[in-house]
Design a protein around this motif. Sequence first.
Motif, PDB file in Angstrom:
ATOM      1  N   GLU A  88       1.081  -0.569  -0.280  1.00  0.00           N
ATOM      2  CA  GLU A  88       0.256  -0.178  -0.026  1.00  0.00           C
ATOM      3  C   GLU A  88       0.605   1.066  -0.423  1.00  0.00           C
ATOM      4  O   GLU A  88       0.471   2.333  -0.201  1.00  0.00           O
ATOM      5  CB  GLU A  88      -0.984   0.217   1.284  1.00  0.00           C
ATOM      6  CG  GLU A  88      -1.935  -1.315   0.889  1.00  0.00           C
ATOM      7  CD  GLU A  88      -2.820  -1.684   2.236  1.00  0.00           C
ATOM      8  OE1 GLU A  88      -1.893  -0.365   3.587  1.00  0.00           O
ATOM      9  OE2 GLU A  88      -3.259  -2.440   2.352  1.00  0.00           O
ATOM     10  N   ALA A 122      -4.114 -10.022  -2.673  1.00  0.00           N
ATOM     11  CA  ALA A 122      -4.830  -9.780  -2.832  1.00  0.00           C
ATOM     12  C   ALA A 122      -4.788  -7.642  -3.459  1.00  0.00           C
ATOM     13  O   ALA A 122      -4.704  -7.578  -4.179  1.00  0.00           O
ATOM     14  CB  ALA A 122      -6.111  -9.352  -1.683  1.00  0.00           C
ATOM     15  N   ARG A 125      -2.471  -7.563  -6.286  1.00  0.00           N
ATOM     16  CA  ARG A 125      -3.549  -7.413  -7.432  1.00  0.00           C
ATOM     17  C   ARG A 125      -3.977  -6.069  -8.128  1.00  0.00           C
ATOM     18  O   ARG A 125      -3.942  -5.752  -8.333  1.00  0.00           O
ATOM     19  CB  ARG A 125      -4.422  -9.001  -7.493  1.00  0.00           C
ATOM     20  CG  ARG A 125      -5.108  -9.139  -8.405  1.00  0.00           C
ATOM     21  CD  ARG A 125      -6.282  -9.965  -8.307  1.00  0.00           C
ATOM     22  NE  ARG A 125      -5.636 -10.988  -7.665  1.00  0.00           N
ATOM     23  CZ  ARG A 125      -5.825 -11.510  -6.662  1.00  0.00           C
ATOM     24  NH1 ARG A 125      -6.413 -11.008  -6.005  1.00  0.00           N
ATOM     25  NH2 ARG A 125      -5.254 -13.159  -6.606  1.00  0.00           N
ATOM     26  N   GLU A 126      -4.894  -5.413  -5.790  1.00  0.00           N
ATOM     27  CA  GLU A 126      -5.026  -4.335  -6.549  1.00  0.00           C
ATOM     28  C   GLU A 126      -4.525  -3.312  -6.409  1.00  0.00           C
ATOM     29  O   GLU A 126      -5.403  -2.121  -7.039  1.00  0.00           O
ATOM     30  CB  GLU A 126      -6.410  -4.545  -5.334  1.00  0.00           C
ATOM     31  CG  GLU A 126      -7.429  -5.505  -5.256  1.00  0.00           C
ATOM     32  CD  GLU A 126      -8.323  -5.770  -4.151  1.00  0.00           C
ATOM     33  OE1 GLU A 126      -7.838  -4.474  -3.647  1.00  0.00           O
ATOM     34  OE2 GLU A 126      -8.990  -6.618  -3.983  1.00  0.00           O
ATOM     35  N   GLY A 127      -3.219  -3.237  -6.004  1.00  0.00           N
ATOM     36  CA  GLY A 127      -2.403  -1.579  -5.650  1.00  0.00           C
ATOM     37  C   GLY A 127      -1.527  -1.221  -7.157  1.00  0.00           C
ATOM     38  O   GLY A 127      -1.476  -0.139  -7.186  1.00  0.00           O
ATOM     39  N   ALA A 167      -8.134  -7.724 -15.611  1.00  0.00           N
ATOM     40  CA  ALA A 167      -8.530  -7.298 -14.509  1.00  0.00           C
ATOM     41  C   ALA A 167      -7.936  -6.212 -13.941  1.00  0.00           C
ATOM     42  O   ALA A 167      -7.156  -6.208 -12.621  1.00  0.00           O
ATOM     43  CB  ALA A 167      -7.216  -8.913 -13.572  1.00  0.00           C
ATOM     44  N   GLY A 168      -6.886  -5.395 -14.910  1.00  0.00           N
ATOM     45  CA  GLY A 168      -5.949  -4.055 -14.589  1.00  0.00           C
ATOM     46  C   GLY A 168      -4.928  -4.193 -15.040  1.00  0.00           C
ATOM     47  O   GLY A 168      -4.418  -3.141 -15.473  1.00  0.00           O
TER      48      GLY A 168
END
Length: 270
Positions: A88, A122, A125-127, A167-168
């Motif tokens: 993060e 996660a 993957r998301e950040g 997924a980005g």
Amino acid sequence: MTTPIALTIAGSDSGGGAGIQADIKTFSALGVFGASVLTAITAQNTHGVTDVEVLSPKIVGAQIDAVMNDLAVGAIKIGMAASAPVIETIAGRLTSVRQPVVLDPVMVATAGDRLLAEDAVAALREGLVPLAALVTPNLPEAALLSGLPMAQDETAMARQAEAMMKAGARAVLVKGGHLTGAESVDLLFDGETMHRLSAQRVATRHDHGTGCTLSAAIAAQLAKGDTLQDAVSAAKDYLTRALAHADELTIGSGRGPVHHFHRWWPVGQG
């Protein structure tokens, strides 16, 4: 003429074959000045990882600030991010950077040791995946990121690349080193074209740090101004040569490192 600079954000390998150490060696071998941000300290050698200590998000963020506020970084490589809070922090610092980011989603070491905590997958993957100009998973990592079974052939590798794009990810290089056969095939997918990059598979047990080395080489080439496809192609060529010369080194009694400086030493063997 501006000195090309690349930044690696990764963990330390006490054995010197992977992580920050492999990245800096790769940058240097390819004519790029290397800066570093340490995320974790690992106790490891040619036999595996025996311990990991993750650094605090505060010091990770401070290192990024120190480098980015002074050095004209041309490209950024992210390796072992280690924990969700560290991920993060990295994502927060890099959200607005213009430099291309190469993400090597280090989850499993070459020797099979798990390097990324479950709760961090996660976050990665998301950040981090959406921030990266290129994500470079090996087959176990591609399976974790795509949610698909581990690929056993190129068709399955292509499906994983497509799933990660949905997924980005902006571009994906699925590395086929875990497969068998005379060729070592990687697939580069930029959302439109699936590029197949192949090289003769090198018969050596000394392959420690291959993933770190490849992603660092891509970042080095991007820092020098290469297009993504040219950077990936040049990096694969460099890694293939480093593997081909790996047996010239005698490092440890397990799976030794690739030969980053094969062009220069040992004398007469580059």
